[in-house]
Design an enzyme around this catalytic site. Sequence first.
Site, mmCIF file in Angstrom:
data_model
loop_
_atom_site.group_PDB
_atom_site.id
_atom_site.type_symbol
_atom_site.label_atom_id
_atom_site.label_comp_id
_atom_site.label_asym_id
_atom_site.label_seq_id
_atom_site.Cartn_x
_atom_site.Cartn_y
_atom_site.Cartn_z
ATOM 1 N N THR A 117 0.819 -1.217 0.000
ATOM 2 C CA THR A 117 0.000 0.000 0.000
ATOM 3 C C THR A 117 0.855 1.269 0.000
ATOM 4 O OG1 THR A 117 -1.538 1.245 1.385
ATOM 5 C CG2 THR A 117 -0.088 -0.247 2.541
ATOM 6 N N ASP A 118 0.246 2.359 -0.457
ATOM 7 C CA ASP A 118 0.934 3.657 -0.395
ATOM 8 C C ASP A 118 1.023 4.175 1.042
ATOM 9 O OD1 ASP A 118 -1.756 4.339 -0.002
ATOM 10 O OD2 ASP A 118 -1.850 5.781 -1.651
ATOM 11 N N GLU A 119 0.220 3.591 1.949
ATOM 12 C CA GLU A 119 0.202 4.110 3.330
ATOM 13 C C GLU A 119 1.541 3.926 4.035
ATOM 14 O OE1 GLU A 119 -3.199 3.466 5.729
ATOM 15 O OE2 GLU A 119 -4.571 3.480 4.036
ATOM 16 N N TYR B 245 -1.969 -0.569 10.992
ATOM 17 C CA TYR B 245 -2.104 -1.239 9.688
ATOM 18 C C TYR B 245 -0.898 -0.943 8.801
ATOM 19 C CZ TYR B 245 -3.332 -1.638 4.753
ATOM 20 O OH TYR B 245 -3.283 -1.912 3.404
ATOM 21 N N LYS C 213 2.088 -3.400 7.328
ATOM 22 C CA LYS C 213 2.371 -3.585 5.898
ATOM 23 C C LYS C 213 3.833 -3.203 5.602
ATOM 24 C CE LYS C 213 -0.045 -4.598 2.925
ATOM 25 N NZ LYS C 213 -0.408 -5.941 2.355
HETATM 26 P P1 NAD Z 1 -9.678 -7.333 2.052
HETATM 27 O O1 NAD Z 1 -9.661 -7.069 3.521
HETATM 28 O O2 NAD Z 1 -10.918 -7.029 1.276
HETATM 29 O O3 NAD Z 1 -9.332 -8.868 1.777
HETATM 30 C C1 NAD Z 1 -8.316 -9.543 2.443
HETATM 31 C C2 NAD Z 1 -8.484 -11.024 2.161
HETATM 32 O O4 NAD Z 1 -7.410 -11.719 2.812
HETATM 33 C C3 NAD Z 1 -9.783 -11.608 2.713
HETATM 34 O O5 NAD Z 1 -10.368 -12.457 1.760
HETATM 35 C C4 NAD Z 1 -9.338 -12.392 3.946
HETATM 36 O O6 NAD Z 1 -10.171 -13.501 4.231
HETATM 37 C C5 NAD Z 1 -7.939 -12.823 3.529
HETATM 38 N N1 NAD Z 1 -7.061 -13.083 4.668
HETATM 39 C C6 NAD Z 1 -6.899 -12.320 5.785
HETATM 40 N N2 NAD Z 1 -6.006 -12.893 6.615
HETATM 41 C C7 NAD Z 1 -5.572 -14.029 5.996
HETATM 42 C C8 NAD Z 1 -4.637 -15.042 6.345
HETATM 43 N N3 NAD Z 1 -3.969 -15.006 7.502
HETATM 44 N N4 NAD Z 1 -4.433 -16.051 5.476
HETATM 45 C C9 NAD Z 1 -5.120 -16.118 4.312
HETATM 46 N N5 NAD Z 1 -6.030 -15.191 3.942
HETATM 47 C C10 NAD Z 1 -6.253 -14.156 4.765
HETATM 48 O O7 NAD Z 1 -8.430 -6.553 1.476
HETATM 49 P P2 NAD Z 1 -8.245 -5.837 0.057
HETATM 50 O O8 NAD Z 1 -8.767 -4.465 0.147
HETATM 51 O O9 NAD Z 1 -8.705 -6.749 -1.007
HETATM 52 O O10 NAD Z 1 -6.649 -5.728 0.020
HETATM 53 C C11 NAD Z 1 -5.860 -6.769 -0.531
HETATM 54 C C12 NAD Z 1 -4.395 -6.404 -0.385
HETATM 55 O O11 NAD Z 1 -4.141 -5.163 -1.050
HETATM 56 C C13 NAD Z 1 -3.953 -6.192 1.067
HETATM 57 O O12 NAD Z 1 -2.665 -6.697 1.206
HETATM 58 C C14 NAD Z 1 -3.970 -4.676 1.242
HETATM 59 O O13 NAD Z 1 -3.034 -4.280 2.221
HETATM 60 C C15 NAD Z 1 -3.558 -4.231 -0.142
HETATM 61 N N6 NAD Z 1 -4.041 -2.909 -0.554
HETATM 62 C C16 NAD Z 1 -5.372 -2.604 -0.507
HETATM 63 C C17 NAD Z 1 -5.807 -1.360 -0.961
HETATM 64 C C18 NAD Z 1 -7.271 -0.976 -0.956
HETATM 65 O O14 NAD Z 1 -7.594 0.170 -1.292
HETATM 66 N N7 NAD Z 1 -8.198 -1.868 -0.617
HETATM 67 C C19 NAD Z 1 -4.877 -0.442 -1.470
HETATM 68 C C20 NAD Z 1 -3.525 -0.788 -1.474
HETATM 69 C C21 NAD Z 1 -3.112 -2.034 -1.034
HETATM 70 O O1 DAU Z 2 -4.202 3.977 0.524
HETATM 71 C C1 DAU Z 2 -4.405 2.603 0.397
HETATM 72 C C2 DAU Z 2 -5.269 2.111 1.536
HETATM 73 O O2 DAU Z 2 -6.600 2.535 1.267
HETATM 74 C C3 DAU Z 2 -5.218 0.598 1.727
HETATM 75 O O3 DAU Z 2 -3.918 0.223 2.077
HETATM 76 C C4 DAU Z 2 -6.201 0.147 2.800
HETATM 77 O O4 DAU Z 2 -6.216 -1.265 2.886
HETATM 78 C C5 DAU Z 2 -7.575 0.642 2.429
HETATM 79 O O5 DAU Z 2 -8.506 0.309 3.436
HETATM 80 C C6 DAU Z 2 -7.563 2.165 2.210
HETATM 81 O O6 DAU Z 2 -7.310 2.847 3.464
HETATM 82 P P1 DAU Z 2 -8.079 4.190 3.861
HETATM 83 O O7 DAU Z 2 -8.016 4.356 5.326
HETATM 84 O O8 DAU Z 2 -7.617 5.330 3.018
HETATM 85 O O9 DAU Z 2 -9.563 3.761 3.351
HETATM 86 P P2 DAU Z 2 -10.997 3.999 4.002
HETATM 87 O O10 DAU Z 2 -12.012 3.639 2.964
HETATM 88 O O11 DAU Z 2 -11.123 3.371 5.347
HETATM 89 O O12 DAU Z 2 -11.046 5.579 4.213
HETATM 90 C C7 DAU Z 2 -10.877 6.469 3.101
HETATM 91 C C8 DAU Z 2 -10.888 7.877 3.660
HETATM 92 O O13 DAU Z 2 -12.210 8.182 4.120
HETATM 93 C C9 DAU Z 2 -9.994 8.064 4.878
HETATM 94 O O14 DAU Z 2 -9.436 9.371 4.844
HETATM 95 C C10 DAU Z 2 -10.944 7.934 6.069
HETATM 96 C C11 DAU Z 2 -12.236 8.493 5.513
HETATM 97 N N1 DAU Z 2 -13.483 7.887 6.045
HETATM 98 C C12 DAU Z 2 -13.571 6.516 6.069
HETATM 99 C C13 DAU Z 2 -14.697 5.901 6.550
HETATM 100 C C14 DAU Z 2 -14.807 4.404 6.596
HETATM 101 C C15 DAU Z 2 -14.526 8.691 6.462
HETATM 102 O O15 DAU Z 2 -14.445 9.937 6.414
HETATM 103 N N2 DAU Z 2 -15.650 8.079 6.925
HETATM 104 C C16 DAU Z 2 -15.786 6.726 7.013
HETATM 105 O O16 DAU Z 2 -16.851 6.227 7.486
#
Ligand code: NAD
Ligand code: DAU
Length: 354
Positions: free
Chosen positions: A132-134, A158, A162
Amino acid sequence: MILVTGGAGFIGSNFVLDWLAENDEPVVNLDKLTYAGNRENLASLAADPRHVFIQGDIGDADLVARLLAEHRPRAVVNFAAESHVDRSIHGPEDFIQTNIVGTFRLLEAVRAYWNGLPEAEKTAFRCLHVSTDEVYGSLGKDDPAFRETNRYEPNSPYSASKAASDHLVRAYHHTYGLPVLTTNCSNNYGPYHFPEKLIPLVIHNALQGKPLPIYGDGQQIRDWLYVKDHCSAIRRVLEAGRVGETYNVGGWNEKANLDVVQTLCAILDELKPRADGQSYAAQITYVKDRPGHDRRYAIDAGKLERELGWKPAETFETGIRKTVQWYLDHPGWVENVTSGAYRQWLETQYGGKQ
Ligand code: NAD
Ligand code: DAU
């Protein structure tokens, strides 16, 4: 064939569906099915022999070793993680276990398997870690977007977990020569996004007549990427990325949270107007800010474009409209995920804030 971990989650399931739509190479999908894993996402593959689903933990070294020995994948793509920042603030333990210890155990199993491969297969093997970019921390208003060379400054449990996993992946390349690739991606959105995250939560709450919670002043900036663009970037990096390198993936779409929510309200006003004729924007509610809330993320995806010719296909305007339409077309999916454990989570997270 390839081994995908976390392939029942949001991005992982999109990746598996896209992978099998693009080519016939089979996928073994290892997923623990935590609250975020949903086999319904993969329902269209139920009778597809190219998809083998295994419920299990990336931290279960014996299981991973068995799967590798049995299926002999040419690549591993690691999506498995705890992914929600707010959950990591309420309870970091699972994040440490899966994102750090789990990634470590996975790397150990992959290293042992890779060491035993014949030379040609060993050379061709890849282990792609999705991050992630975080990990880069928070940007000021005028700072340049994150490059791969930015230092790591994770701010939440988190992102710290990562970051630790990224460092392990890097170390396994430098120390053992494991052919790894790492991608650091910005915020994804699109189909099958679990409605604890901003965009699906707002769509769901809007349609339910519930408040649309904005943390703090709503001026935090995220860089949005349509999930299918993320999937195509991962395929491209897996195909042609330079071993040991990291690649930032982003959509060049910086938006303030409040603007994102107002855009969602405007699209819903058009596609599914409220019965009382008011805008969904009337449901916007300011709530207490997230502790340690990062102010701005922005990705410079120039390296991926220059080296591998990848660019996102969707703009925010096209991607967000498709996303809203998908949620309107799949009320059953949303209904199924918004039961049980998810309801309890909403109570913990928002109970005291509204
Ligand atoms: P998600 O939470 O929707 O899905 C995670 C999946 O991993 C789930 O299906 C869960 O059951 C599985 N999982 C969790 N723990 C596990 C374990 N110990 N063994 C096997 N499976 C396990 O997450 P996502 O949003 O699909 O993100 C996927 C990946 O991309 C993550 O590594 C996250 O850090 C990264 N990522 C997500 C975002 C985003 O915006 N969602 C952005 C950048 C990077
Ligand atoms: O940047 C990549 C990341 O993006 C991933 O690594 C994470 O897995 C993914 O969950 C996401 O993280 P964020 O914290 O940015 O996503 P989230 O959807 O939780 O929140 C997006 C923005 O909105 C953040 O600034 C928090 C804000 N927010 C979120 C929720 C859930 C609100 O204002 N209200 C809300 O109810």
